[in-house]
Design a protein around this motif. Structure first.
Motif, PDB file in Angstrom:
ATOM      1  N   ARG A 110      -3.209 -11.082   4.419  1.00  0.00           N
ATOM      2  CA  ARG A 110      -4.114 -10.533   5.428  1.00  0.00           C
ATOM      3  C   ARG A 110      -3.324  -9.757   6.472  1.00  0.00           C
ATOM      4  O   ARG A 110      -3.205 -10.168   7.611  1.00  0.00           O
ATOM      5  CB  ARG A 110      -4.910 -11.671   6.092  1.00  0.00           C
ATOM      6  N   PRO A 111      -2.771  -8.621   6.078  1.00  0.00           N
ATOM      7  CA  PRO A 111      -1.855  -7.885   6.954  1.00  0.00           C
ATOM      8  C   PRO A 111      -2.489  -7.414   8.259  1.00  0.00           C
ATOM      9  O   PRO A 111      -1.781  -7.154   9.219  1.00  0.00           O
ATOM     10  CB  PRO A 111      -1.409  -6.704   6.089  1.00  0.00           C
ATOM     11  N   HIS A 112      -3.802  -7.296   8.318  1.00  0.00           N
ATOM     12  CA  HIS A 112      -4.440  -6.854   9.556  1.00  0.00           C
ATOM     13  C   HIS A 112      -4.199  -7.834  10.700  1.00  0.00           C
ATOM     14  O   HIS A 112      -4.313  -7.486  11.864  1.00  0.00           O
ATOM     15  CB  HIS A 112      -5.938  -6.646   9.352  1.00  0.00           C
ATOM     16  N   LEU A 113      -3.853  -9.059  10.336  1.00  0.00           N
ATOM     17  CA  LEU A 113      -3.588 -10.052  11.375  1.00  0.00           C
ATOM     18  C   LEU A 113      -2.316  -9.741  12.150  1.00  0.00           C
ATOM     19  O   LEU A 113      -2.122 -10.233  13.243  1.00  0.00           O
ATOM     20  CB  LEU A 113      -3.488 -11.458  10.765  1.00  0.00           C
ATOM     21  N   ASP A 114      -1.465  -8.900  11.557  1.00  0.00           N
ATOM     22  CA  ASP A 114      -0.254  -8.485  12.263  1.00  0.00           C
ATOM     23  C   ASP A 114      -0.585  -7.904  13.633  1.00  0.00           C
ATOM     24  O   ASP A 114       0.146  -8.082  14.594  1.00  0.00           O
ATOM     25  CB  ASP A 114       0.493  -7.421  11.459  1.00  0.00           C
ATOM     26  N   LEU A 115      -1.661  -7.158  13.699  1.00  0.00           N
ATOM     27  CA  LEU A 115      -1.996  -6.471  14.932  1.00  0.00           C
ATOM     28  C   LEU A 115      -2.425  -7.447  16.019  1.00  0.00           C
ATOM     29  O   LEU A 115      -2.357  -7.140  17.192  1.00  0.00           O
ATOM     30  CB  LEU A 115      -3.110  -5.450  14.668  1.00  0.00           C
ATOM     31  N   GLN A 116      -2.853  -8.622  15.608  1.00  0.00           N
ATOM     32  CA  GLN A 116      -3.276  -9.614  16.598  1.00  0.00           C
ATOM     33  C   GLN A 116      -2.119 -10.525  16.988  1.00  0.00           C
ATOM     34  O   GLN A 116      -1.837 -10.708  18.162  1.00  0.00           O
ATOM     35  CB  GLN A 116      -4.423 -10.454  16.029  1.00  0.00           C
ATOM     36  N   ALA A 117      -1.474 -11.070  15.991  1.00  0.00           N
ATOM     37  CA  ALA A 117      -0.442 -12.059  16.279  1.00  0.00           C
ATOM     38  C   ALA A 117       0.932 -11.423  16.450  1.00  0.00           C
ATOM     39  O   ALA A 117       1.777 -11.939  17.160  1.00  0.00           O
ATOM     40  CB  ALA A 117      -0.388 -13.093  15.155  1.00  0.00           C
ATOM     41  N   GLY A 118       1.143 -10.283  15.800  1.00  0.00           N
ATOM     42  CA  GLY A 118       2.439  -9.643  15.861  1.00  0.00           C
ATOM     43  C   GLY A 118       3.431 -10.295  14.915  1.00  0.00           C
ATOM     44  O   GLY A 118       3.187 -11.371  14.369  1.00  0.00           O
ATOM     45  N   VAL A 119       4.526  -9.602  14.714  1.00  0.00           N
ATOM     46  CA  VAL A 119       5.621 -10.136  13.929  1.00  0.00           C
ATOM     47  C   VAL A 119       6.724 -10.496  14.906  1.00  0.00           C
ATOM     48  O   VAL A 119       7.212  -9.642  15.645  1.00  0.00           O
ATOM     49  CB  VAL A 119       6.127  -9.105  12.900  1.00  0.00           C
ATOM     50  N   LYS A 120       7.079 -11.765  14.929  1.00  0.00           N
ATOM     51  CA  LYS A 120       8.048 -12.232  15.924  1.00  0.00           C
ATOM     52  C   LYS A 120       9.455 -12.195  15.339  1.00  0.00           C
ATOM     53  O   LYS A 120       9.683 -12.637  14.222  1.00  0.00           O
ATOM     54  CB  LYS A 120       7.700 -13.648  16.371  1.00  0.00           C
ATOM     55  N   LEU A 121      10.361 -11.634  16.123  1.00  0.00           N
ATOM     56  CA  LEU A 121      11.740 -11.508  15.692  1.00  0.00           C
ATOM     57  C   LEU A 121      12.590 -12.514  16.469  1.00  0.00           C
ATOM     58  O   LEU A 121      12.649 -12.469  17.693  1.00  0.00           O
ATOM     59  CB  LEU A 121      12.213 -10.071  15.933  1.00  0.00           C
ATOM     60  N   TYR A 122      13.208 -13.412  15.739  1.00  0.00           N
ATOM     61  CA  TYR A 122      14.062 -14.431  16.341  1.00  0.00           C
ATOM     62  C   TYR A 122      15.526 -14.133  16.047  1.00  0.00           C
ATOM     63  O   TYR A 122      15.868 -13.676  14.948  1.00  0.00           O
ATOM     64  CB  TYR A 122      13.730 -15.812  15.760  1.00  0.00           C
ATOM     65  N   VAL A 123      16.361 -14.412  17.041  1.00  0.00           N
ATOM     66  CA  VAL A 123      17.797 -14.178  16.909  1.00  0.00           C
ATOM     67  C   VAL A 123      18.512 -15.462  17.326  1.00  0.00           C
ATOM     68  O   VAL A 123      18.079 -16.154  18.243  1.00  0.00           O
ATOM     69  CB  VAL A 123      18.223 -13.005  17.825  1.00  0.00           C
ATOM     70  N   VAL A 124      19.605 -15.772  16.665  1.00  0.00           N
ATOM     71  CA  VAL A 124      20.384 -16.947  17.083  1.00  0.00           C
ATOM     72  C   VAL A 124      20.905 -16.721  18.500  1.00  0.00           C
ATOM     73  O   VAL A 124      21.277 -15.621  18.871  1.00  0.00           O
ATOM     74  CB  VAL A 124      21.555 -17.258  16.114  1.00  0.00           C
ATOM     75  N   ASP A 125      20.925 -17.781  19.279  1.00  0.00           N
ATOM     76  CA  ASP A 125      21.253 -17.678  20.699  1.00  0.00           C
ATOM     77  C   ASP A 125      22.599 -17.009  20.954  1.00  0.00           C
ATOM     78  O   ASP A 125      22.745 -16.237  21.895  1.00  0.00           O
ATOM     79  CB  ASP A 125      21.244 -19.061  21.346  1.00  0.00           C
ATOM     80  N   GLU A 126      23.573 -17.296  20.117  1.00  0.00           N
ATOM     81  CA  GLU A 126      24.898 -16.735  20.384  1.00  0.00           C
ATOM     82  C   GLU A 126      24.930 -15.220  20.193  1.00  0.00           C
ATOM     83  O   GLU A 126      25.818 -14.552  20.707  1.00  0.00           O
ATOM     84  CB  GLU A 126      25.960 -17.410  19.507  1.00  0.00           C
ATOM     85  N   ASP A 127      23.967 -14.673  19.468  1.00  0.00           N
ATOM     86  CA  ASP A 127      23.911 -13.220  19.253  1.00  0.00           C
ATOM     87  C   ASP A 127      22.861 -12.536  20.131  1.00  0.00           C
ATOM     88  O   ASP A 127      22.622 -11.336  19.996  1.00  0.00           O
ATOM     89  CB  ASP A 127      23.576 -12.924  17.781  1.00  0.00           C
ATOM     90  N   LEU A 128      22.256 -13.285  21.034  1.00  0.00           N
ATOM     91  CA  LEU A 128      21.109 -12.760  21.768  1.00  0.00           C
ATOM     92  C   LEU A 128      21.452 -11.533  22.613  1.00  0.00           C
ATOM     93  O   LEU A 128      20.759 -10.515  22.565  1.00  0.00           O
ATOM     94  CB  LEU A 128      20.532 -13.873  22.647  1.00  0.00           C
TER      95      LEU A 128
END
Ligand SMILES: [Zn+2]
Length: 103
Positions: A42-60
């Motif tokens: 259900r790709p249309h949900l991307d527009l509502q929830a978004g795609v979250k990008l996580y990074v390890v803290d040491e590389d933030l």
């Protein structure tokens, strides 16, 4: 290995998120994308929830600098900064770390 991760960005499209992910990974940053679209069904949900990008803290900090460094361009050969020895993505003309221009 269980690194702590922090959400760096939320993208409205999977394409944007994937581009950011590949830019970061090319520079050695560990990235995880969290998609709330039920595995692409259900790709249309991307527009509502978004795609979250996580990074390890040491590389933030590094990841923030990379994403702040400018527009997305096609990936080219990486180069090594003459100032600090950092490996820099070929799409940048200056070192993201120390600011030295590409030689
Ligand atoms: Zn440098």
């Amino acid at each position: 290995m269980r690194d702590e991760m922090t959400r760096l960005e939320t993208y409205t499209s999977e394409i944007e998120a994937e581009i950011a992910k590949s830019r970061l990974e090319a520079l050695g940053v560990t990235v995880v994308l969290e998609k709330d679209n039920c595995g692409g069904m259900r790709p249309h949900l991307d527009l509502q929830a978004g795609v979250k990008l996580y990074v390890v803290d040491e590389d933030l900090d590094k990841a923030r600098d990379i994403l702040a460094a400018g527009a997305v361009t096609t990936t080219t050969e990486t180069w090594t900064c003459g100032g600090c020895g950092e490996k820099i993505d070929g799409s940048y003309d200056a070192c993201w770390k120390c600011g030295r221009d590409r030689e």
